[in-house]
Design a protein around this motif. Structure first.
Motif, mmCIF file in Angstrom:
data_model
loop_
_atom_site.group_PDB
_atom_site.id
_atom_site.type_symbol
_atom_site.label_atom_id
_atom_site.label_comp_id
_atom_site.label_asym_id
_atom_site.label_seq_id
_atom_site.Cartn_x
_atom_site.Cartn_y
_atom_site.Cartn_z
ATOM 1 N N VAL A 295 10.443 0.372 2.175
ATOM 2 C CA VAL A 295 10.932 1.743 2.382
ATOM 3 C C VAL A 295 12.311 1.658 3.027
ATOM 4 O O VAL A 295 12.456 1.130 4.141
ATOM 5 C CB VAL A 295 9.969 2.560 3.263
ATOM 6 C CG1 VAL A 295 10.463 3.993 3.410
ATOM 7 C CG2 VAL A 295 8.558 2.531 2.673
ATOM 8 N N LEU A 296 13.311 2.152 2.324
ATOM 9 C CA LEU A 296 14.684 2.109 2.816
ATOM 10 C C LEU A 296 14.948 3.331 3.680
ATOM 11 O O LEU A 296 14.931 4.465 3.193
ATOM 12 C CB LEU A 296 15.654 2.061 1.631
ATOM 13 C CG LEU A 296 17.145 1.983 1.936
ATOM 14 C CD1 LEU A 296 17.480 0.779 2.820
ATOM 15 C CD2 LEU A 296 17.954 1.927 0.646
ATOM 16 N N HIS B 127 1.039 -3.454 0.936
ATOM 17 C CA HIS B 127 1.698 -3.873 2.180
ATOM 18 C C HIS B 127 3.067 -3.203 2.203
ATOM 19 O O HIS B 127 3.815 -3.265 1.226
ATOM 20 C CB HIS B 127 1.848 -5.393 2.229
ATOM 21 C CG HIS B 127 2.256 -5.893 3.587
ATOM 22 N ND1 HIS B 127 1.371 -5.969 4.650
ATOM 23 C CD2 HIS B 127 3.451 -6.326 4.072
ATOM 24 C CE1 HIS B 127 2.001 -6.446 5.717
ATOM 25 N NE2 HIS B 127 3.256 -6.656 5.389
ATOM 26 N N VAL B 128 3.382 -2.552 3.322
ATOM 27 C CA VAL B 128 4.624 -1.797 3.402
ATOM 28 C C VAL B 128 5.464 -2.296 4.561
ATOM 29 O O VAL B 128 4.948 -2.674 5.618
ATOM 30 C CB VAL B 128 4.330 -0.276 3.551
ATOM 31 C CG1 VAL B 128 3.606 0.027 4.843
ATOM 32 C CG2 VAL B 128 5.597 0.554 3.453
ATOM 33 N N PHE B 129 6.774 -2.358 4.330
ATOM 34 C CA PHE B 129 7.714 -2.649 5.410
ATOM 35 C C PHE B 129 8.904 -1.709 5.284
ATOM 36 O O PHE B 129 9.109 -1.069 4.247
ATOM 37 C CB PHE B 129 8.149 -4.124 5.399
ATOM 38 C CG PHE B 129 9.043 -4.514 4.249
ATOM 39 C CD1 PHE B 129 10.431 -4.485 4.368
ATOM 40 C CD2 PHE B 129 8.505 -4.941 3.039
ATOM 41 C CE1 PHE B 129 11.252 -4.860 3.322
ATOM 42 C CE2 PHE B 129 9.317 -5.313 1.981
ATOM 43 C CZ PHE B 129 10.694 -5.268 2.122
ATOM 44 N N PHE B 130 9.698 -1.616 6.355
ATOM 45 C CA PHE B 130 10.792 -0.658 6.442
ATOM 46 C C PHE B 130 12.089 -1.409 6.743
ATOM 47 O O PHE B 130 12.100 -2.318 7.576
ATOM 48 C CB PHE B 130 10.496 0.380 7.527
ATOM 49 C CG PHE B 130 9.182 1.079 7.323
ATOM 50 C CD1 PHE B 130 9.108 2.266 6.630
ATOM 51 C CD2 PHE B 130 7.990 0.507 7.790
ATOM 52 C CE1 PHE B 130 7.881 2.896 6.412
ATOM 53 C CE2 PHE B 130 6.763 1.121 7.568
ATOM 54 C CZ PHE B 130 6.713 2.317 6.878
ATOM 55 N N PHE B 131 13.153 -1.018 6.084
ATOM 56 C CA PHE B 131 14.426 -1.702 6.292
ATOM 57 C C PHE B 131 15.569 -0.707 6.147
ATOM 58 O O PHE B 131 15.390 0.392 5.618
ATOM 59 C CB PHE B 131 14.579 -2.872 5.328
ATOM 60 C CG PHE B 131 14.676 -2.491 3.861
ATOM 61 C CD1 PHE B 131 15.877 -2.569 3.186
ATOM 62 C CD2 PHE B 131 13.546 -2.055 3.161
ATOM 63 C CE1 PHE B 131 15.969 -2.232 1.830
ATOM 64 C CE2 PHE B 131 13.631 -1.717 1.817
ATOM 65 C CZ PHE B 131 14.847 -1.804 1.153
ATOM 66 N N THR C 291 15.396 -12.405 -0.009
ATOM 67 C CA THR C 291 14.580 -11.868 1.076
ATOM 68 C C THR C 291 15.276 -10.681 1.730
ATOM 69 O O THR C 291 16.489 -10.510 1.613
ATOM 70 C CB THR C 291 14.297 -12.931 2.150
ATOM 71 O OG1 THR C 291 15.537 -13.353 2.740
ATOM 72 C CG2 THR C 291 13.579 -14.142 1.546
ATOM 73 N N ILE C 292 14.456 -9.882 2.423
ATOM 74 C CA ILE C 292 14.951 -8.717 3.154
ATOM 75 C C ILE C 292 14.345 -8.763 4.548
ATOM 76 O O ILE C 292 13.153 -9.031 4.712
ATOM 77 C CB ILE C 292 14.539 -7.401 2.462
ATOM 78 C CG1 ILE C 292 15.133 -7.328 1.049
ATOM 79 C CG2 ILE C 292 14.968 -6.186 3.283
ATOM 80 C CD1 ILE C 292 14.608 -6.157 0.242
ATOM 81 N N THR C 293 15.167 -8.497 5.550
ATOM 82 C CA THR C 293 14.659 -8.384 6.918
ATOM 83 C C THR C 293 14.139 -6.965 7.115
ATOM 84 O O THR C 293 14.871 -5.997 6.887
ATOM 85 C CB THR C 293 15.767 -8.679 7.943
ATOM 86 O OG1 THR C 293 16.291 -9.978 7.694
ATOM 87 C CG2 THR C 293 15.223 -8.623 9.361
ATOM 88 N N GLY C 294 12.888 -6.845 7.513
ATOM 89 C CA GLY C 294 12.311 -5.514 7.674
ATOM 90 C C GLY C 294 11.305 -5.470 8.798
ATOM 91 O O GLY C 294 10.988 -6.481 9.427
ATOM 92 N N PHE D 274 11.897 4.560 14.349
ATOM 93 C CA PHE D 274 12.575 5.179 13.212
ATOM 94 C C PHE D 274 12.911 6.648 13.479
ATOM 95 O O PHE D 274 13.028 7.446 12.553
ATOM 96 C CB PHE D 274 11.715 5.049 11.955
ATOM 97 C CG PHE D 274 11.323 3.629 11.647
ATOM 98 C CD1 PHE D 274 12.250 2.726 11.158
ATOM 99 C CD2 PHE D 274 10.037 3.181 11.879
ATOM 100 C CE1 PHE D 274 11.903 1.410 10.890
ATOM 101 C CE2 PHE D 274 9.668 1.874 11.611
ATOM 102 C CZ PHE D 274 10.615 0.984 11.118
ATOM 103 N N GLY D 275 13.044 6.995 14.746
ATOM 104 C CA GLY D 275 13.399 8.363 15.092
ATOM 105 C C GLY D 275 12.314 9.347 14.687
ATOM 106 O O GLY D 275 11.116 9.093 14.869
ATOM 107 N N SER D 276 12.718 10.454 14.082
ATOM 108 C CA SER D 276 11.787 11.539 13.791
ATOM 109 C C SER D 276 10.778 11.213 12.687
ATOM 110 O O SER D 276 9.811 11.950 12.505
ATOM 111 C CB SER D 276 12.565 12.800 13.407
ATOM 112 O OG SER D 276 13.337 12.567 12.240
ATOM 113 N N ILE D 277 10.991 10.117 11.945
ATOM 114 C CA ILE D 277 10.024 9.781 10.893
ATOM 115 C C ILE D 277 9.102 8.625 11.302
ATOM 116 O O ILE D 277 8.384 8.076 10.470
ATOM 117 C CB ILE D 277 10.719 9.442 9.556
ATOM 118 C CG1 ILE D 277 11.579 8.164 9.685
ATOM 119 C CG2 ILE D 277 11.512 10.618 9.050
ATOM 120 C CD1 ILE D 277 12.000 7.602 8.340
ATOM 121 N N THR D 278 9.090 8.256 12.592
ATOM 122 C CA THR D 278 8.260 7.134 13.037
ATOM 123 C C THR D 278 6.779 7.371 12.751
ATOM 124 O O THR D 278 6.070 6.472 12.285
ATOM 125 C CB THR D 278 8.480 6.861 14.536
ATOM 126 O OG1 THR D 278 9.861 6.586 14.773
ATOM 127 C CG2 THR D 278 7.658 5.671 14.995
#
Length: 455
Positions: free
Chosen positions: A99-100, A134-138, A148-151, A114-118
């Protein structure tokens, strides 16, 4: 293809340190028809690794070496859907969903990373685990052309890890400026072409582009008020001669900001503009005088000019409707929810940010000045319009979309009209993380991600 849900177990055993062997419970081996002892490909997002699958693993899951788990961004306890493709000899697990988001706040005292969307991010994390994803946020700072992506993911707290490029990227950037960055656009192009990642809701929609595109769709024409990209005084003169009320809306605006309503009042014209605290009204003896007062604003930002509608109301408060339309588990468009939005006092727009309130559709229609004879057909038409417009966006507008906020209006005759389409419906109203209730919209997002990944 058979599917099972497996729980990940990370083993520090030196015998598996090479990562070339994975152990799977005997029941899952048999159900998935995996050839034990033979080389297969393990897939997680863009990650691929040749491994040998052996039985005798955890009864409920999949044992990986610590090295292999680290490369995949996985940890003990992760629950993943798994399917085996006989033709390619591939064991696919996941899906992996990235999720970007616009920004992270690692030092926030209240834990709102993540501020107001935490809370929404926590909700999505819990729903993913229940569905086998499996979900990650970046953020845009973490996108690059590597593998690879750091998330960030949630494991009793927010933790940072390296992940493979995901099966699906869900774009939740909240500004056009961030979305248009060359690094972000390069990332979208790279993951789609190199890894066959699906990026959905990849761009904001432009009001004028949407209306122009939907004019080419026969099913959508009947919902469109007369609308054009504003070109100058002659267009304003023509539209005000044709309609008693017209609107000027910023083409890239949101939350009801900067909308101008122009109407005839007495022998002159009234100009109402949405402001933070209400509506500012100015009156002018001539249309030319009105135009001169707003011309600088119209030059600074492109606007759409649109036919005004005589909307149904409760008292003197106009009503419109927001339908959340999403792609479902088979890839088709479905309506997840529809709500009524009632404009606040001193406002002519219904946006929550402008004092509007949310209400149930049935109750609102009944309380409104809509003739009772039109109630049943109006309910049906609202649903049909939302689906027609989502399908029209898919057919006529570039980009891949999986959720759309379709704003509709009903006039006093019961006719349904399109107001606008939002490709980034708000996620700020999630339940508190301590008592998360997973909304249907979140479940639907993950159903579609699983459909895209074939899991």
């Amino acid at each position: 293809m058979s599917r099972v849900k497996l729980t990940v177990h990370v083993s520090p055993d030196s015998g598996e340190s090479s990562g070339s062997t994975v152990a799977i419970g005997d029941k899952a081996i048999k159900q998935l028809k995996i050839p034990a002892g033979s080389p297969i490909t393990l897939r997680f997002g863009a990650f691929r690794q040749s491994v040998t699958a052996v039985g005798g693993g955890p009864a409920d899951g999949l044992r990986l070496s610590a090295m292999l788990a680290h490369r995949m961004g996985l940890h003990t306890g992760a629950k993943l859907s798994a399917g085996y493709r006989q033709g390619s000899r591939t064991l696919a697990i996941g899906p992996l969903v990235g999720v970007l988001v616009s920004k992270v706040y690692p030092g926030s005292a209240d834990g709102q990373l993540f501020g107001s969307i935490t809370s929404f991010c926590r909700e999505l994390t819990i729903a993913a685990a229940l569905s086998g994803a499996h979900v990650f946020f970046f953020t845009p700072n973490e996108v690059n052309s590597g593998q690879t992506i750091t998330g960030w993911s949630y494991r009793g707290g927010w933790r940072k890890s390296e992940y493979p490029v995901p099966d699906v990227v869900y774009n939740r950037l909240t500004t056009r400026k961030l979305e248009s960055k060359s690094s972000v656009q390069h990332f979208f192009k790279e993951v789609k072409t190199r890894y066959q990642t699906t990026v959905f809701n990849e761009r904001f929609l432009n009001k004028t582009d949407v209306f122009q595109a939907l004019k080419q769709n026969a099913a959508c024409l009947k919902y469109l008020p007369e609308s054009y990209l504003f070109r100058g005084f002659d267009m304003l003169k023509s539209m005000t001669a044709k309609y008693p009320v017209v609107f000027l809306k910023p083409v890239t605006g949101s939350l009801g900001k900067g909308i101008i309503r122009i109407s005839r009042c007495g022998n002159g014209y009234c100009c109402d503009t949405t402001m933070a605290g209400g509506v500012r009204r100015q009156t002018f003896a001539t249309l030319n005088g009105l135009f001169k007062s707003i011309s600088a604003r119209l030059k600074a930002q492109r606007h759409q000019i649109q036919q005004g509608l005589q909307l149904i109301k409760i008292g003197d408060r106009p009503i419109d409707f927001r339908a959340l339309v999403q792609r479902g588990s088979k890839g088709d468009w479905v309506i997840t929810s529809t709500v009524a939005r009632i404009a606040g006092n001193r406002h002519f727009v219904s946006n929550i940010a402008r004092g509007g309130t949310i209400a149930r559709v049935e109750e609102t229609l009944t309380r409104s000045n809509l003739p009772s004879s039109a109630l049943n057909t109006t309910r049906t038409q609202l649903r049909r319009a939302a689906l027609d417009i989502a399908e029209g966006i898919e057919a006529q507008v570039g980009g891949h979309y999986a959720e759309l906020g379709v704003d509709l209006a009903v006039d006093v005759s019961g006719k349904v009209w399109l107001l606008e389409v939002n490709s980034k419906p708000s996620k700020n109203d999630a339940s508190p993380a301590a008592n998360v209730k997973i909304r249907p919209s979140v479940k639907q997002t993950l159903r579609y991600a699983r459909y895209l990944a074939g899991l």
